[in-house]
Write an enzyme that holds these catalytic residues in place. Sequence first.
Site, PDB file in Angstrom:
ATOM      1  N   ASP A  70       0.398   9.560   7.429  1.00 10.15           N
ATOM      2  CA  ASP A  70      -0.015   9.948   6.070  1.00 10.15           C
ATOM      3  C   ASP A  70      -0.507  11.395   6.029  1.00 10.15           C
ATOM      4  OD1 ASP A  70       0.392   7.278   5.615  1.00 10.15           O
ATOM      5  OD2 ASP A  70      -1.588   6.870   4.802  1.00 10.15           O
TER       6      ASP A  70
ATOM      7  N   SER B 274      -6.819   8.164   4.870  1.00  7.61           N
ATOM      8  CA  SER B 274      -6.220   9.134   3.945  1.00  7.61           C
ATOM      9  C   SER B 274      -7.113   9.536   2.782  1.00  7.61           C
ATOM     10  CB  SER B 274      -4.922   8.574   3.370  1.00  7.61           C
ATOM     11  OG  SER B 274      -4.038   8.203   4.365  1.00  7.61           O
TER      12      SER B 274
ATOM     13  N   ARG C  68      -9.877   2.996  -0.834  1.00  5.48           N
ATOM     14  CA  ARG C  68      -9.422   4.115   0.000  1.00  5.48           C
ATOM     15  C   ARG C  68      -8.512   5.066  -0.780  1.00  5.48           C
ATOM     16  NH1 ARG C  68      -6.754  -0.569   2.695  1.00  5.48           N
ATOM     17  NH2 ARG C  68      -4.524  -0.580   2.223  1.00  5.48           N
ATOM     18  N   ASP C  69      -8.032   6.075  -0.063  1.00  2.17           N
ATOM     19  CA  ASP C  69      -7.070   7.058  -0.563  1.00  2.17           C
ATOM     20  C   ASP C  69      -7.572   7.800  -1.800  1.00  2.17           C
ATOM     21  OD1 ASP C  69      -5.594   5.875   1.421  1.00  2.17           O
ATOM     22  OD2 ASP C  69      -4.131   4.937   0.103  1.00  2.17           O
TER      23      ASP C  69
ATOM     24  N   ASN D 240      -5.084  -8.645  -6.516  1.00  2.00           N
ATOM     25  CA  ASN D 240      -5.752  -7.946  -7.622  1.00  2.00           C
ATOM     26  C   ASN D 240      -5.903  -6.461  -7.307  1.00  2.00           C
ATOM     27  OD1 ASN D 240      -7.733  -8.513  -5.620  1.00  2.00           O
ATOM     28  ND2 ASN D 240      -9.385  -8.345  -7.112  1.00  2.00           N
TER      29      ASN D 240
ATOM     30  N   ASP E 168      -1.897  -7.157  -3.646  1.00  2.00           N
ATOM     31  CA  ASP E 168      -3.288  -6.798  -3.395  1.00  2.00           C
ATOM     32  C   ASP E 168      -3.423  -5.345  -2.966  1.00  2.00           C
ATOM     33  OD1 ASP E 168      -5.645  -8.209  -3.754  1.00  2.00           O
ATOM     34  OD2 ASP E 168      -5.922  -8.664  -1.640  1.00  2.00           O
TER      35      ASP E 168
ATOM     36  N   GLU F 252      -1.139   1.694  -2.767  1.00  2.00           N
ATOM     37  CA  GLU F 252      -1.732   2.754  -1.956  1.00  2.00           C
ATOM     38  C   GLU F 252      -1.410   4.153  -2.476  1.00  2.00           C
ATOM     39  OE1 GLU F 252      -2.134   1.138   2.394  1.00  2.00           O
ATOM     40  OE2 GLU F 252       0.005   1.325   1.944  1.00  2.00           O
TER      41      GLU F 252
ATOM     42  N   ARG G 289       4.294  -1.870  -0.426  1.00  2.00           N
ATOM     43  CA  ARG G 289       5.263  -2.503   0.472  1.00  2.00           C
ATOM     44  C   ARG G 289       5.694  -3.857  -0.083  1.00  2.00           C
ATOM     45  NH1 ARG G 289       4.842  -0.044   5.703  1.00  2.00           N
ATOM     46  NH2 ARG G 289       2.993   1.259   5.926  1.00  2.00           N
TER      47      ARG G 289
END
Length: 493
Positions: free
Chosen positions: A95, A173, A263-264, A327, A356, A359, A377
């Site tokens: 990433d 990330s 995250r991210d 979710n 769920d 990203e 994915r």
Amino acid sequence: MNFKKVLKQTTALTLTTAFLIGGGITTFAAENNSQNYNDNYGISHITRYNMLKIPGQQNSPQFKVPQFDASKIQNIASAKGYDKSGNLIDLDVWDSWPLQNADGTAANYKGYHIVFALAGDPKNSNDTSIYLFYQKVGDTSIDSWKNAGRVFKDSDKFVPNDPYLKYQTQEWSGSATLTKDGKVRLFYTDYSGTPEDGGTGAGNQIISTAQVNLSQPDAATLKVDGVSDHKSVFDGGDGTLYQNIQQFIDEGKWNSGDNHTLRDPHYVEDHGHKYLVFEANTGTSDGYQGDQSFNNKAYYGGSDVFFQNEKNNLLQSPKKQIASLANGALGIVELNDDYTVKSVMKPLIASNTVTDEIERANIFKMNNKWYLFTDSRGSKMTIDGIGDKDVYMLGFVADSLNGPFKPLNGTGLVLNMNLDPADHTFTYSHFAVPQAEGNNVVITSYMTNRGFYTDHQSTFAPSFLLNIQGSKTSVVPNSILEQGQLTVGDNNK
């Protein structure tokens, strides 16, 4: 509070569970399959109706990630580091994200483009740190990327009085912005792993930030001179808008089948206001996980007939359990000028019953429209016709930063890649970089899954162009660029 347990305990009762949502009260009967409702909680949704159309779209050249020539793919020559024994090794690099201006375009830092990337030992999956790579503006070859090394020292996590950083085991990330006063501000995910690694044991993810201090020892070199103002920013809050780590623990952590994400973080500005958009999961006031999700027509889209048929199919599906827990959300918080949280806002979009995990939150304004992108994915999805090898970039468009967001191309599909994960040219983590002019954006990603080869490392994939026209996107034919390339010239008009 173990919300799913509470729902199960009320199955035989006639009580309803009430949530305060935006000043009003919405109620529904817990786990009563005959009690259908239609509540979008004031946010946009990735619906099952749209997602079920994607398998019929994805083989069109409009959406396919280009095929790359494996024989031309190179490792990043400068991507070197040290293993636990102190040996110099070639690193996997996956990433990545550029240093960006406030409008999302790639920043020019003293004549250089800067990219932050996750990198680590190919033989140690827990070795995940942020490295800084840089390249002279105008250069594009993979060999022109230089490596300034790790951004953080191991000791940087020991920040006095910070409740989370001291437990950090990995760096995940994020994004980076060049501030108005020329400083490099990094946002990233502080991850705490198992107790054996010094973490909390629940895989806690905390949105964090630091100023990265750089110097130029000579005209051809950038050097990381440490970080300052290193701190935690957002831990998910009280669990009402975003699932927090305690809710995940109460569910039973990974044994429950749940997948907690926070995250991210992606930095963006709008009319002088600072924001972070990030990957998360919805909380108890905006459509939490659980079997009650199956009754909400807002998650399905389409007609009433479609809703009833798809609901019945889902209730009998082998993916019912992961759909119940699905979710995913792209959340948003507003920041103060010191990069602390000013206000926690409703998610921009959610993927209840679909997945769920959405990203690499990415958002920018282009031609007076706001474009929101996310990677996901197929192996994490609950949609018939989508396979485990499918990888997607989904996209949405709105007239304002807060939405409502509508799916690009009618369904949200922007990119599809469905190679075997062991293929050398497998790509993921697709990221759209807007350009200073024109309707094309540069798509970056990484290529080759880490640790799969002895002679090939995870590396910058060749970039390519994506054209955006209003609510429609398409991969630009014959637009493959150099590995890791961030900008283009006249070809972007």
